[in-house]
Design an enzyme around this catalytic site. Sequence first.
Site, PDB file in Angstrom:
ATOM      1  CG  HIS A  25       2.923   3.480   7.207  1.00  0.00           C
ATOM      2  ND1 HIS A  25       2.849   4.516   6.018  1.00  0.00           N
ATOM      3  CD2 HIS A  25       2.821   2.616   7.318  1.00  0.00           C
ATOM      4  CE1 HIS A  25       1.732   3.774   5.624  1.00  0.00           C
ATOM      5  NE2 HIS A  25       1.711   2.627   5.855  1.00  0.00           N
ATOM      6  CG  HIS A  58      -0.124   7.018   5.208  1.00  0.00           C
ATOM      7  ND1 HIS A  58      -0.604   7.206   6.623  1.00  0.00           N
ATOM      8  CD2 HIS A  58      -0.463   6.075   5.317  1.00  0.00           C
ATOM      9  CE1 HIS A  58      -0.792   6.335   7.756  1.00  0.00           C
ATOM     10  NE2 HIS A  58      -1.426   5.423   5.965  1.00  0.00           N
ATOM     11  CE  LYS A  72      -3.513  -2.292   2.332  1.00  0.00           C
ATOM     12  NZ  LYS A  72      -4.382  -2.059   3.866  1.00  0.00           N
TER      13      LYS A  72
END
Length: 132
Positions: A74, A71, A68
């Site tokens: 994290h 962003h 994924k």
Amino acid sequence: DGLRPLIGDIMEEPEIAGPGFINLKFKEDYLSRALKTMADDAGGRLAVPQTSYKKKIVVDFSSPNIAKEMHVGHLRSTIIGDTLSNLLSFAGHDVLRLNHVGDWGTQFGMLVEHLRDEFPQALNKETSKNVD
């Protein structure tokens, strides 16, 4: 009421600040004493003793899902994990920091599908030795 004997010399009276919130305020004389003690510590440990029960502690943090998009969220677990590791190390524990990348399932699934399409003999136990 059960908390008052534990915090009486350290904290002011706790205040309820709406649903789910409690405000705790240090007493000024406690902060003054604590800061003086820290400042007077010639060992540079801020008057915090090392633990007498040293443990090996594993801190696993971050683990973003590389399948994924990354962003800024994290970073939160990375910062929390690193901070906890620093505190535990300062306390004298042997800390192993693990920051791994999670969820390789999609990538390996794509690799297996590619092998099935392009090199099916590589997935066969008998013929895989003949694949260049």
